[in-house]
Design a protein around this motif. Structure first.
Motif, PDB file in Angstrom:
ATOM      1  N   THR A   1      63.390  52.857  60.920  1.00  0.00           N
ATOM      2  CA  THR A   1      63.378  51.649  60.928  1.00  0.00           C
ATOM      3  C   THR A   1      62.538  50.661  60.653  1.00  0.00           C
ATOM      4  OG1 THR A   1      63.893  51.653  63.488  1.00  0.00           O
ATOM      5  CG2 THR A   1      65.764  52.332  61.992  1.00  0.00           C
TER       6      THR A   1
ATOM      7  N   PRO B   1      59.489  48.529  55.618  1.00  0.00           N
ATOM      8  CA  PRO B   1      59.916  47.832  55.529  1.00  0.00           C
ATOM      9  C   PRO B   1      61.146  48.166  54.397  1.00  0.00           C
ATOM     10  CG  PRO B   1      57.680  48.113  54.839  1.00  0.00           C
ATOM     11  CD  PRO B   1      57.599  48.828  55.998  1.00  0.00           C
ATOM     12  N   ALA B   2      62.034  47.732  54.196  1.00  0.00           N
ATOM     13  CA  ALA B   2      63.100  48.226  52.942  1.00  0.00           C
ATOM     14  C   ALA B   2      63.365  46.913  51.811  1.00  0.00           C
ATOM     15  CB  ALA B   2      64.833  47.785  53.568  1.00  0.00           C
TER      16      ALA B   2
ATOM     17  N   PRO C   1      64.126  45.391  47.982  1.00  0.00           N
ATOM     18  CA  PRO C   1      65.151  44.271  48.246  1.00  0.00           C
ATOM     19  C   PRO C   1      66.441  44.683  47.387  1.00  0.00           C
ATOM     20  CG  PRO C   1      63.301  44.157  46.081  1.00  0.00           C
ATOM     21  CD  PRO C   1      63.018  44.928  47.364  1.00  0.00           C
TER      22      PRO C   1
ATOM     23  N   GLU D   1      66.425  39.743  49.832  1.00  0.00           N
ATOM     24  CA  GLU D   1      65.377  40.038  50.346  1.00  0.00           C
ATOM     25  C   GLU D   1      64.878  41.228  50.991  1.00  0.00           C
ATOM     26  OE1 GLU D   1      62.506  39.203  50.397  1.00  0.00           O
ATOM     27  OE2 GLU D   1      62.654  36.945  49.021  1.00  0.00           O
ATOM     28  N   ARG D   2      65.870  41.731  51.869  1.00  0.00           N
ATOM     29  CA  ARG D   2      66.397  43.110  52.376  1.00  0.00           C
ATOM     30  C   ARG D   2      68.333  43.014  52.575  1.00  0.00           C
ATOM     31  NH1 ARG D   2      63.877  38.852  55.292  1.00  0.00           N
ATOM     32  NH2 ARG D   2      65.240  38.352  56.990  1.00  0.00           N
ATOM     33  N   PRO D   3      67.978  44.492  52.865  1.00  0.00           N
ATOM     34  CA  PRO D   3      69.908  44.743  52.666  1.00  0.00           C
ATOM     35  C   PRO D   3      70.871  44.192  53.494  1.00  0.00           C
ATOM     36  CG  PRO D   3      68.041  46.364  52.234  1.00  0.00           C
ATOM     37  CD  PRO D   3      67.414  46.128  52.788  1.00  0.00           C
ATOM     38  N   GLU D   4      70.510  43.856  54.893  1.00  0.00           N
ATOM     39  CA  GLU D   4      70.843  43.279  55.785  1.00  0.00           C
ATOM     40  C   GLU D   4      71.472  41.952  55.801  1.00  0.00           C
ATOM     41  OE1 GLU D   4      66.354  43.331  57.488  1.00  0.00           O
ATOM     42  OE2 GLU D   4      67.949  44.488  56.297  1.00  0.00           O
ATOM     43  N   GLN D   5      71.152  41.714  55.101  1.00  0.00           N
ATOM     44  CA  GLN D   5      71.271  39.582  54.228  1.00  0.00           C
ATOM     45  C   GLN D   5      72.762  40.098  53.473  1.00  0.00           C
ATOM     46  OE1 GLN D   5      67.588  39.076  52.900  1.00  0.00           O
ATOM     47  NE2 GLN D   5      67.251  37.123  54.472  1.00  0.00           N
TER      48      GLN D   5
ATOM     49  N   PRO E   1      68.319  33.603  51.993  1.00  0.00           N
ATOM     50  CA  PRO E   1      67.812  35.235  51.264  1.00  0.00           C
ATOM     51  C   PRO E   1      67.758  35.709  49.608  1.00  0.00           C
ATOM     52  CG  PRO E   1      70.871  34.954  52.294  1.00  0.00           C
ATOM     53  CD  PRO E   1      69.479  33.569  52.222  1.00  0.00           C
TER      54      PRO E   1
ATOM     55  N   ARG F   1      66.249  35.893  46.441  1.00  0.00           N
ATOM     56  CA  ARG F   1      64.555  35.763  45.638  1.00  0.00           C
ATOM     57  C   ARG F   1      64.820  35.619  44.126  1.00  0.00           C
ATOM     58  NH1 ARG F   1      61.204  41.130  46.165  1.00  0.00           N
ATOM     59  NH2 ARG F   1      61.731  40.470  48.308  1.00  0.00           N
TER      60      ARG F   1
END
Length: 133
Positions: free
Chosen positions: A23, A26-27, A29, A61-65, A121, A123
């Motif tokens: 976890t 870094p994931a 985009p 930016e990130r999957p959780e967004q 979020p 990009r």
């Protein structure tokens, strides 16, 4: 002999990361497709209205967004609809202006999301289809 056995066991063991290490990595985009396409009118010449249909992809930016974007999708679609409707015929049909339009759209979406959620979020905003008449 012991060293050889230890080396064989080390090489044969599957490479595993702990859950914490996985976890922490870094994931990259993630892309989100806005569906359905955005269809609106723009000022053509004088009293005539032009028609524009765009397919939009958002690079986040990130999957959780992803949930932030999905929860605010009506607001985001309305903002892009208004942005396109504000443009003139020359701005819609010009390739350099279209690149600027994508940047302006990204900025507008991030401003709205910052006000609503405290996050920015998006990009990049990409027009994967851009049809006008």
């Amino acid at each position: 002999m012991f060293r050889l056995l230890a080396l064989c066991l080390l090489l044969a063991a599957p490479g595993t990361l702990s859950a914490q290490e996985e976890t922490a990595a870094p994931a990259g985009p993630i892309y989100y497709t806005m569906t359905p396409d955005i269809i609106t009118n723009y000022q053509n010449s004088g009293q005539n209205l032009g028609y524009v249909r765009v397919a939009v992809e958002l690079m986040l930016e990130r999957p959780e967004q992803l949930t932030v974007v999905e929860e605010n999708m009506p607001l985001l679609r309305d903002a892009l609809n208004d942005l396109l409707a504000e443009k003139s015929r020359q701005e819609i049909r010009s390739l350099p202006a279209r690149a600027g339009l994508a940047d302006e759209g990204r900025e507008r979406l991030n401003e709205l999301l910052l006000q609503e959620t405290g996050q920015t979020p998006v990009r990049r905003l990409l027009f994967t289809t851009f049809l006008y008449q």
